[in-house]
Design a protein around this motif. Structure first.
Motif, short mmCIF file in Angstrom:
data_model
loop_
_atom_site.label_atom_id
_atom_site.label_comp_id
_atom_site.label_asym_id
_atom_site.label_seq_id
_atom_site.Cartn_x
_atom_site.Cartn_y
_atom_site.Cartn_z
N MET A 1 -42.82 45.07 49.22
CA MET A 1 -41.96 46.02 49.90
C MET A 1 -40.63 46.10 49.17
N LYS A 2 -40.16 47.28 48.96
CA LYS A 2 -38.90 47.50 48.26
C LYS A 2 -37.79 47.72 49.28
N GLY A 3 -36.64 47.13 49.01
CA GLY A 3 -35.53 47.25 49.93
C GLY A 3 -34.53 48.30 49.49
N ASP A 4 -33.33 48.17 50.01
CA ASP A 4 -32.23 49.07 49.65
C ASP A 4 -31.01 48.22 49.34
N ALA A 5 -29.84 48.85 49.24
CA ALA A 5 -28.63 48.11 48.88
C ALA A 5 -28.26 47.06 49.93
N LEU A 6 -28.54 47.32 51.19
CA LEU A 6 -28.20 46.36 52.24
C LEU A 6 -29.19 45.21 52.34
N ASP A 7 -30.42 45.47 52.00
CA ASP A 7 -31.49 44.48 52.12
C ASP A 7 -32.37 44.59 50.86
N PRO A 8 -31.87 44.08 49.72
CA PRO A 8 -32.53 44.29 48.43
C PRO A 8 -34.00 43.88 48.38
N SER A 22 -39.46 32.09 64.49
CA SER A 22 -38.53 31.18 65.15
C SER A 22 -37.10 31.39 64.64
N LEU A 23 -36.17 30.83 65.36
CA LEU A 23 -34.76 30.92 64.98
C LEU A 23 -34.52 30.23 63.63
N GLU A 24 -35.17 29.10 63.41
CA GLU A 24 -35.01 28.37 62.15
C GLU A 24 -35.55 29.19 60.98
N GLU A 25 -36.68 29.84 61.17
CA GLU A 25 -37.23 30.69 60.12
C GLU A 25 -36.30 31.86 59.83
N CYS A 26 -35.70 32.41 60.86
CA CYS A 26 -34.74 33.52 60.67
C CYS A 26 -33.52 33.06 59.89
N ARG A 27 -33.07 31.85 60.16
CA ARG A 27 -31.92 31.32 59.43
C ARG A 27 -32.24 31.13 57.95
N ALA A 28 -33.45 30.66 57.66
CA ALA A 28 -33.87 30.50 56.26
C ALA A 28 -33.95 31.86 55.56
N ILE A 29 -34.47 32.86 56.25
CA ILE A 29 -34.54 34.21 55.70
C ILE A 29 -33.14 34.77 55.49
N PHE A 30 -32.24 34.52 56.44
CA PHE A 30 -30.86 34.98 56.32
C PHE A 30 -30.19 34.37 55.09
N LEU A 31 -30.41 33.09 54.84
CA LEU A 31 -29.81 32.45 53.67
C LEU A 31 -30.33 33.09 52.39
N ASP A 32 -31.63 33.34 52.33
CA ASP A 32 -32.20 34.01 51.14
C ASP A 32 -31.61 35.40 50.98
N TRP A 33 -31.44 36.12 52.10
CA TRP A 33 -30.84 37.45 52.06
C TRP A 33 -29.41 37.38 51.53
N ALA A 34 -28.64 36.42 52.05
CA ALA A 34 -27.23 36.30 51.66
C ALA A 34 -27.11 35.99 50.16
N SER A 36 -29.21 36.93 47.87
CA SER A 36 -29.69 38.05 47.06
C SER A 36 -28.85 39.32 47.21
N LEU A 37 -27.84 39.27 48.08
CA LEU A 37 -26.97 40.43 48.28
C LEU A 37 -26.13 40.66 47.03
N PRO A 38 -26.08 41.89 46.53
CA PRO A 38 -25.28 42.16 45.33
C PRO A 38 -23.80 41.85 45.57
N GLU A 39 -23.12 41.43 44.53
CA GLU A 39 -21.70 41.09 44.64
C GLU A 39 -20.86 42.30 45.06
N SER A 40 -21.32 43.48 44.73
CA SER A 40 -20.56 44.69 45.06
C SER A 40 -20.63 45.02 46.55
N GLU A 41 -21.56 44.42 47.26
CA GLU A 41 -21.75 44.71 48.68
C GLU A 41 -20.92 43.74 49.53
N GLU A 42 -20.19 44.28 50.49
CA GLU A 42 -19.38 43.48 51.41
C GLU A 42 -20.32 42.89 52.48
N PRO A 43 -20.42 41.57 52.58
CA PRO A 43 -21.38 40.95 53.51
C PRO A 43 -21.18 41.35 54.98
#
Length: 85
Positions: A1-8, A22-34, A36-43
């Motif tokens: 699946m291909k993402g966009d600028a907010l969710d690469p 689970s909440l723990e799985e979501c936190r792990a996914i959030f860390l991976d997302w954070a 992979s976020l481009p430096e040009s994007e404001e978190p």
């Protein structure tokens, strides 16, 4: 699946599709997302946009994204207080 600028990597979108995540799985996914976020994007702006796009009440990823908007304030402890448990 291909993402966009907010969710690469489309990690956030995929987390909302997983039943029983689970909440723990979501936190792990959030860390991976954070990471992979481009430096040009404001978190914080990206989090607000993702919440507006996906924010399902009661979903653990919604809770994680909402927590991600809140800055962690830590006080520096110096002197004797820093060395004492």
């Amino acid at each position: 699946m291909k993402g966009d600028a907010l969710d690469p990597k489309a990690l956030i979108a995929e987390a909302y599709r997983i039943e029983g995540i689970s909440l723990e799985e979501c936190r792990a996914i959030f860390l991976d997302w954070a990471l992979s976020l481009p430096e040009s994007e404001e978190p914080r702006a990206a989090l607000e946009a993702l919440l507006a796009r996906h924010g399902t009440p009661g979903h653990p990823m919604t809770q994680v994204l909402a927590e991600g908007r809140t800055p962690v304030l830590r006080r520096r402890r110096g002197g004797r207080a820093a060395r004492r448990p």
